[in-house]
Design a protein around this motif. Structure first.
Motif, PDB file in Angstrom:
ATOM      1  N   ILE A 189      11.800  -0.842   4.450  1.00 51.55           N
ATOM      2  CA  ILE A 189      12.075  -1.989   5.341  1.00 51.55           C
ATOM      3  C   ILE A 189      12.032  -1.603   6.814  1.00 51.55           C
ATOM      4  O   ILE A 189      11.977  -2.461   7.673  1.00 51.55           O
ATOM      5  N   TYR A 190      12.085  -0.297   7.109  1.00 52.57           N
ATOM      6  CA  TYR A 190      11.958   0.141   8.512  1.00 52.57           C
ATOM      7  C   TYR A 190      10.543  -0.080   9.055  1.00 52.57           C
ATOM      8  O   TYR A 190      10.330  -0.108  10.261  1.00 52.57           O
ATOM      9  N   LEU A 191       9.558  -0.155   8.139  1.00 49.81           N
ATOM     10  CA  LEU A 191       8.154  -0.206   8.573  1.00 49.81           C
ATOM     11  C   LEU A 191       7.807  -1.573   9.140  1.00 49.81           C
ATOM     12  O   LEU A 191       8.172  -2.596   8.545  1.00 49.81           O
ATOM     13  N   ARG A 198      -0.640   0.666   6.871  1.00 47.27           N
ATOM     14  CA  ARG A 198      -1.183   2.032   6.974  1.00 47.27           C
ATOM     15  C   ARG A 198      -0.610   2.955   5.898  1.00 47.27           C
ATOM     16  O   ARG A 198      -1.286   3.864   5.414  1.00 47.27           O
ATOM     17  N   ALA A 199       0.655   2.717   5.554  1.00 53.68           N
ATOM     18  CA  ALA A 199       1.341   3.625   4.615  1.00 53.68           C
ATOM     19  C   ALA A 199       0.720   3.612   3.223  1.00 53.68           C
ATOM     20  O   ALA A 199       0.961   4.539   2.429  1.00 53.68           O
ATOM     21  N   ARG A 237       1.739  10.594  10.835  1.00 55.01           N
ATOM     22  CA  ARG A 237       2.057  11.901  11.417  1.00 55.01           C
ATOM     23  C   ARG A 237       2.598  12.775  10.284  1.00 55.01           C
ATOM     24  O   ARG A 237       3.635  12.457   9.687  1.00 55.01           O
ATOM     25  N   ILE A 238       1.856  13.868  10.026  1.00 55.43           N
ATOM     26  CA  ILE A 238       2.158  14.635   8.819  1.00 55.43           C
ATOM     27  C   ILE A 238       3.311  15.600   9.019  1.00 55.43           C
ATOM     28  O   ILE A 238       3.329  16.373   9.979  1.00 55.43           O
ATOM     29  N   ASP A 239       4.293  15.531   8.130  1.00 51.59           N
ATOM     30  CA  ASP A 239       5.340  16.556   8.076  1.00 51.59           C
ATOM     31  C   ASP A 239       4.812  17.699   7.205  1.00 51.59           C
ATOM     32  O   ASP A 239       4.694  18.826   7.648  1.00 51.59           O
ATOM     33  N   TYR A 240       4.453  17.386   5.958  1.00 52.46           N
ATOM     34  CA  TYR A 240       3.795  18.400   5.123  1.00 52.46           C
ATOM     35  C   TYR A 240       2.956  17.736   4.036  1.00 52.46           C
ATOM     36  O   TYR A 240       3.224  16.604   3.634  1.00 52.46           O
ATOM     37  N   TYR A 266       5.233  10.632   8.580  1.00 55.41           N
ATOM     38  CA  TYR A 266       5.861   9.598   9.397  1.00 55.41           C
ATOM     39  C   TYR A 266       4.852   8.507   9.719  1.00 55.41           C
ATOM     40  O   TYR A 266       3.718   8.792  10.112  1.00 55.41           O
ATOM     41  N   PHE A 267       5.291   7.257   9.571  1.00 55.31           N
ATOM     42  CA  PHE A 267       4.580   6.125  10.168  1.00 55.31           C
ATOM     43  C   PHE A 267       5.546   5.530  11.183  1.00 55.31           C
ATOM     44  O   PHE A 267       6.616   5.050  10.792  1.00 55.31           O
TER      45      PHE A 267
END
Ligand code: AMP
Length: 278
Positions: A189-191, A198-199, A237-240, A266-267
């Motif tokens: 719900i944050y998106l 995109r996710a 944005r890639i964490d891993y 991260y989006f």
């Protein structure tokens, strides 16, 4: 369905069931329930005679800059859903009940909690194992169910249960997804609309990885590069992104059946995780 806030009270009630040798099943959650949680509850319902679900947004598993305070909460909706699933007992403790003044004890599962999510969230799994062990000690379930969405968490909990000789069977349930493939999460719900769109690349890229492996590509580096490229094209944005052994979470040199491909991305400000088993 009975709702308990106090450890002493839930213990007293559960003692009565234990005396009658009832099989006690347990599903821990942080609430704001969705179909992913409900699938675990359905699985636990089938396997147990008394089903306990906890709702506790555990502060010790959030980093200082993370979303503890704004984590979504909706107790009334959750209770309605739990009642519909035939849950017997809900444990809904306060932070003070779980961590009273002077609280000092933490449980650590080494190595497994320092890779993958543990790199960007160095205190996260210590908070998770601590609260889960406390909940296990309070409820003393015969079995507990965790989701494979949080694959690393499930591996760590299983390790803790084994290492500390807890008489609890750990079961896991599959990842439940939205129709477009996004893994269900309370954090979705944050998106905003565009991030949400995109996710969808996360599951698409994991599926691509599995197909590529099935077509004969054994190289984890190529697969990881391919996944990263797709995600970056969608402004993630890639964490891993890793390809690891699903039992010890160590990187593999060759992909094979059972390899875990896992990622955190991260989006905007929202960090999402997902995974697939080859
Ligand atoms: P949480 O409320 O996020 O702490 O999650 C509680 C439990 O639900 C954990 O065992 C999670 O792995 C599981 N879970 C969360 N999302 C999903 C999902 N989409 N599919 C299956 N299980 C999930």
């Amino acid at each position: 369905m009975r709702v308990f806030k106090r450890i002493s009270q839930i213990r007293k009630t559960l003692q009565r069931y234990k005396k009658r040798s009832r099989i006690i099943g347990f599903v821990p959650t942080m609430g704001y329930l969705h179909k992913g949680h409900l699938s675990l509850i359905k699985l636990a319902r089938k396997k147990s005679q008394v089903l306990v679900v906890s709702i506790f947004v555990n502060p010790t598993q959030f980093g200082p800059k993370e979303d503890y305070h704004r984590y979504p909460r909706d107790l009334n909706r959750d209770l309605k859903l739990l009642k519909e699933e035939g849950v017997d007992i809900v444990f809904y403790p306060s932070v003070k009940e779980m961590y009273p003044e002077g609280y000092k004890t933490y449980v650590e599962v080494r190595e497994l909690s320092q890779v993958m999510c543990g790199i960007s969230r160095p205190t996260h799994f210590c908070g998770v194992t601590t609260v889960v062990l406390k909940l296990f000690n309070i409820i003393e379930p015969d079995l507990a169910v965790f989701g494979r969405k949080d694959f690393q968490q499930a591996v760590i909990i299983k390790r803790m249960v084994k290492d500390l000789n807890l008489p609890i069977r750990i079961l896991t349930g599959p990842i439940i997804r939205e129709p477009d493939g996004l893994a269900m999460s309370s954090r979705n719900i944050y998106l905003n609309k565009i991030e949400r769109q995109r996710a969808t690349i996360l599951f698409k890229s994991l599926k691509w990885a599995k197909e590529s492996y099935k077509r004969g590509n054994p190289d984890p580096k190529k697969i990881i590069r391919g996944i990263k490229q797709k995600i970056k094209q969608h402004r993630g944005r890639i964490d891993y992104v890793v390809a690891v052994d699903k039992n010890n979470l160590q990187p593999v040199n060759f992909l094979r059946k059972g390899t875990l491909i896992a990622l955190a991305v991260y989006f905007g400000k929202t960090r999402l995780i997902d995974n697939i088993i080859l």
